[in-house]
Scaffold this motif. Structure first.
Motif, PDB file in Angstrom:
ATOM      1  N   GLU A 184      65.523 -11.220  42.853  1.00 28.69           N
ATOM      2  CA  GLU A 184      65.728 -10.141  41.896  1.00 28.69           C
ATOM      3  C   GLU A 184      67.133 -10.252  41.330  1.00 28.69           C
ATOM      4  N   HIS A 206      63.650 -10.928  37.662  1.00 28.40           N
ATOM      5  CA  HIS A 206      63.876 -11.890  38.725  1.00 28.40           C
ATOM      6  C   HIS A 206      64.029 -13.286  38.127  1.00 28.40           C
ATOM      7  N   TRP A 211      66.214 -11.672  30.239  1.00 29.33           N
ATOM      8  CA  TRP A 211      64.968 -11.059  30.704  1.00 29.33           C
ATOM      9  C   TRP A 211      64.470 -10.037  29.677  1.00 29.33           C
ATOM     10  N   GLU A 270      68.995  -7.955  39.621  1.00 31.79           N
ATOM     11  CA  GLU A 270      69.887  -6.807  39.780  1.00 31.79           C
ATOM     12  C   GLU A 270      70.326  -6.573  41.226  1.00 31.79           C
ATOM     13  N   THR A 271      69.424  -6.789  42.185  1.00 30.12           N
ATOM     14  CA  THR A 271      69.732  -6.474  43.587  1.00 30.12           C
ATOM     15  C   THR A 271      70.049  -7.705  44.430  1.00 30.12           C
ATOM     16  N   HIS A 302      55.112  -6.309  35.149  1.00 29.84           N
ATOM     17  CA  HIS A 302      55.209  -5.296  36.194  1.00 29.84           C
ATOM     18  C   HIS A 302      56.272  -5.646  37.232  1.00 29.84           C
ATOM     19  N   HIS A 303      56.807  -6.833  37.194  1.00 30.20           N
ATOM     20  CA  HIS A 303      57.829  -7.249  38.151  1.00 30.20           C
ATOM     21  C   HIS A 303      59.207  -6.766  37.716  1.00 30.20           C
ATOM     22  N   LYS A 304      60.052  -6.561  38.677  1.00 28.22           N
ATOM     23  CA  LYS A 304      61.458  -6.300  38.367  1.00 28.22           C
ATOM     24  C   LYS A 304      62.049  -7.607  37.861  1.00 28.22           C
TER      25      LYS A 304
END
Length: 73
Positions: free
Chosen positions: A23, A10, A57, A25-26, A6-8
């Motif tokens: 994270e 990271h 990932w 991507e960000t 459920h996590h982005k």
């Protein structure tokens, strides 16, 4: 790890006994950061390797493949 689905995407970074998640991507820092110079270095390395980290990932966390990934710094 199925509980992390459920996590982005990271990455866990460790320095001087402190662990923080960032994270991919960000580049958002999710936990207590290290001292500024070390955080800047971690963010630089993640940014330079974003494509490979996202690929890792997707293969490992999402698809469950077994791969080893190590950045030699």
């Amino acid at each position: 790890n199925k509980k992390d689905l459920h996590h982005k995407p990271h990455i866990h970074c460790k320095y001087a006994g402190i662990e923080t998640r960032i994270e991919i991507e960000t580049l958002k820092i999710l936990d207590k950061p290290f001292k500024k110079s070390k955080m800047q270095y971690a963010l630089k390395i993640i940014k330079e390797n974003q494509k490979e980290l996202i690929n890792y990932w997707n293969k490992v966390v999402i698809k469950g493949e077994k791969l080893k990934f190590k950045l030699d710094l």
